[in-house]
Write a protein that holds these residues in place. Structure first.
Motif, PDB file in Angstrom:
ATOM      1  N   HIS A  26       0.837  -1.203   0.000  1.00  0.00           N
ATOM      2  CA  HIS A  26       0.000   0.000   0.000  1.00  0.00           C
ATOM      3  C   HIS A  26       0.876   1.259   0.000  1.00  0.00           C
ATOM      4  N   VAL A  30       0.997   4.180  -2.932  1.00  0.00           N
ATOM      5  CA  VAL A  30       0.802   5.618  -2.680  1.00  0.00           C
ATOM      6  C   VAL A  30       1.998   6.406  -3.213  1.00  0.00           C
ATOM      7  N   TYR A  33       1.972   6.612  -6.913  1.00  0.00           N
ATOM      8  CA  TYR A  33       0.935   7.548  -7.356  1.00  0.00           C
ATOM      9  C   TYR A  33       1.474   8.983  -7.288  1.00  0.00           C
TER      10      TYR A  33
END
Length: 161
Positions: A26, A30, A33
């Motif tokens: 995760h 992030v 991104y």
């Protein structure tokens, strides 16, 4: 509190160590991104400072966030409406089922009543046939008695002459 994960990531060419309770995957998603958004801004504004690019990236990420919040709100409203509609259709289904069972019960009752009437009709038909036969027999006997009376009357007239 969950386990704290430390992940080293690269954003806009610089390494950062990010700590958090979320999974390693995760945290990396992030960071990828943010790096992707920073790359988009850097291509659009190559002469802007890294601080300006970071601020614009944050603004774009916040825009994405609020857009997703609005979509989520819309989906929640849609979900609530679907649940309401579903409850309504379940209620309609239950009423239809109840009406069908009542119809079925009424139909069964009507069939039983029809059978009783048919049985009564058959009994009355047999009784009518028996009474009709008895009537015909009485009619035949009456005709015989009238014929005998006529013969007796004629005989009596002949004797009296």
């Amino acid at each position: 509190m969950g386990e704290c994960n430390r992940v080293t990531v690269k954003i806009a060419g610089q390494e950062y160590t990010i700590s958090g309770e979320m999974s390693r995957e995760h945290i990396m998603r992030v960071a990828d991104y943010v790096d992707s958004k920073m790359g988009e801004i850097a291509k659009l504004l190559p002469n802007a400072s890294s601080v300006s690019q970071a601020v614009l990236t944050a603004v774009n990420a916040a825009d994405d966030y609020f857009t997703v919040l609005e979509e989520n709100k819309g989906l929640k409203n849609r979900c609530a409406q679907l649940e309401k509609d579903s409850s309504h259709y379940v209620q309609l289904w239950d009423e239809a089922k109840k009406n069908f069972l009542q119809y079925k019960e009424n139909a069964q009752s009507s069939l039983e009543h029809r059978d009783q009437l048919q049985k009564l009709f058959n009994e009355k038909t047999v009784e009518y046939s028996r009474l009709s036969d008895a009537y015909e027999e009485l009619k035949r006997q009456n005709q015989m008695l009238q014929a005998q009376r006529e013969v007796s009357t004629e005989s009596a007239e002949l004797i009296s002459q």
